[in-house]
Design an enzyme around this catalytic site. Structure first.
Site, PDB file in Angstrom:
ATOM      1  N   LYS A 104     -47.257  81.491  26.522  1.00  0.00           N
ATOM      2  CA  LYS A 104     -48.166  80.565  25.387  1.00  0.00           C
ATOM      3  C   LYS A 104     -49.948  80.451  25.395  1.00  0.00           C
ATOM      4  O   LYS A 104     -50.457  80.303  25.630  1.00  0.00           O
ATOM      5  CB  LYS A 104     -48.406  78.610  25.952  1.00  0.00           C
ATOM      6  CG  LYS A 104     -48.320  77.837  25.319  1.00  0.00           C
ATOM      7  CD  LYS A 104     -48.043  75.994  25.807  1.00  0.00           C
ATOM      8  CE  LYS A 104     -49.190  75.677  24.787  1.00  0.00           C
ATOM      9  NZ  LYS A 104     -49.457  74.250  25.504  1.00  0.00           N
ATOM     10  N   GLY A 165     -52.739  65.240  24.872  1.00  0.00           N
ATOM     11  CA  GLY A 165     -53.130  64.968  26.293  1.00  0.00           C
ATOM     12  C   GLY A 165     -53.665  62.899  25.951  1.00  0.00           C
ATOM     13  O   GLY A 165     -54.076  62.712  26.673  1.00  0.00           O
ATOM     14  N   GLY A 192     -49.502  65.209  22.677  1.00  0.00           N
ATOM     15  CA  GLY A 192     -49.450  64.145  21.958  1.00  0.00           C
ATOM     16  C   GLY A 192     -48.192  62.748  22.406  1.00  0.00           C
ATOM     17  O   GLY A 192     -48.684  62.007  22.112  1.00  0.00           O
ATOM     18  N   ASN A 213     -46.477  67.217  29.591  1.00  0.00           N
ATOM     19  CA  ASN A 213     -47.362  67.194  30.756  1.00  0.00           C
ATOM     20  C   ASN A 213     -48.174  66.081  30.667  1.00  0.00           C
ATOM     21  O   ASN A 213     -47.621  65.225  31.962  1.00  0.00           O
ATOM     22  CB  ASN A 213     -48.713  68.163  30.361  1.00  0.00           C
ATOM     23  CG  ASN A 213     -49.245  68.573  31.625  1.00  0.00           C
ATOM     24  OD1 ASN A 213     -50.278  69.613  31.771  1.00  0.00           O
ATOM     25  ND2 ASN A 213     -48.549  67.877  32.612  1.00  0.00           N
TER      26      ASN A 213
END
Length: 261
Positions: A104, A165, A192, A213
């Site tokens: 990634k 985040g 987001g 996450n």
């Protein structure tokens, strides 16, 4: 096959991908990952290097059942990202994933909003592809850049929905839809997403997967949110395949007038 999908020839059973940062405890992280039924786990290479040991999440997971997606989080330049990508591939090999060339790709020089550097990302992707990496670039929701990355050989594109985040949700929905509609590689919406309904929404639009996450790791109950996200992604995928009814500008009764008195 409804819920499985492919990236670079590899088949994955779940369309929900999970990050590994910000969990309140190792127990929380392990339980959430298990309950999410995810197939792909992304790990920041720099953090993995510093914490690998007896209390490390990397060491605590069953890598026979999970696929590692090393990421270059924290890299501000092309050179940094390339170096960390190479280290990530070595970590995958140490975990027994000899054929794992995934990365990634994150190149982020903006320290306030953490928006990806488009030129740096494109340059790093070109180099890593030549080195036989399967590159999954994290990008702004820019349809032109997404197509350029696809054309140089990226295995997927990972546009953000809103700042990483932030939990702000789907702030770039129109651009995300353009990227999804025009991509020939998997589009994985990353960053987001704050709620299961938002994850479901982008899946309804045709995204191949979502990466979550903070919304799970920082939830009041991470395990419960992991289950909710899993169900939302499945519901969104099924809704996309079922195809929604067309919008109408007037009401339409659900029962006909035939046979009424």
């Amino acid at each position: 096959m409804v819920f499985s999908f492919f990236i670079a020839g590899h088949s994955f059973k779940s369309r929900l991908m999970l990050g590994t940062g910000k969990y309140k405890s190792l127990k929380d992280a392990k339980e959430s990952i298990y309950l999410s039924s995810t197939s792909i786990i992304t790990v920041a290479v720099r953090r993995a290097q510093s914490v690998m040991g007896i209390d490390s999440l990397v060491d605590a997971l069953d890598w026979k059942c999970l696929w590692l997606l090393p990421n270059t989080a924290g890299c501000q330049t092309v050179e940094e990202a390339v170096r960390v990508a190479v280290l990530g591939r070595e970590i995958a090999k140490k975990l027994g994933q000899e054929n794992n060339n995934f990365v990634k790709l994150e190149v982020i020089s903006d320290s306030q909003y953490l928006f990806p550097d488009p030129l740096g990302t494109l340059k790093a992707a070109e180099y890593l592809i030549k080195k036989n990496f399967e590159v999954l670039p994290y990008v702004n929701s820019d349809p032109v850049l997404a197509k350029q990355l696809e054309e140089i050989g990226c295995a997927a594109v990972m546009p953000l929905a809103s700042p990483i985040g932030s939990g702000q949700g789907l702030k770039n929905l129109y651009n995300l839809k353009i990227i999804i509609d025009n991509a020939s590689v998997p589009v994985i919406v990353d960053a987001g997403i704050g709620t299961p309904s938002e994850a479901s929404h982008v899946m309804e639009l045709g995204a191949e997967a979502v990466l979550v996450n903070t919304a799970i790791a920082q939830a009041g109950s991470s395990p419960k949110m992991a289950i909710a996200m899993k169900l939302a992604v499945k519901a969104g995928r099924l809704a996309y395949l079922a195809r929604r009814i067309p919008l109408k500008h007037v009401a339409q009764a659900s029962s006909t007038q035939y046979g009424t008195l």
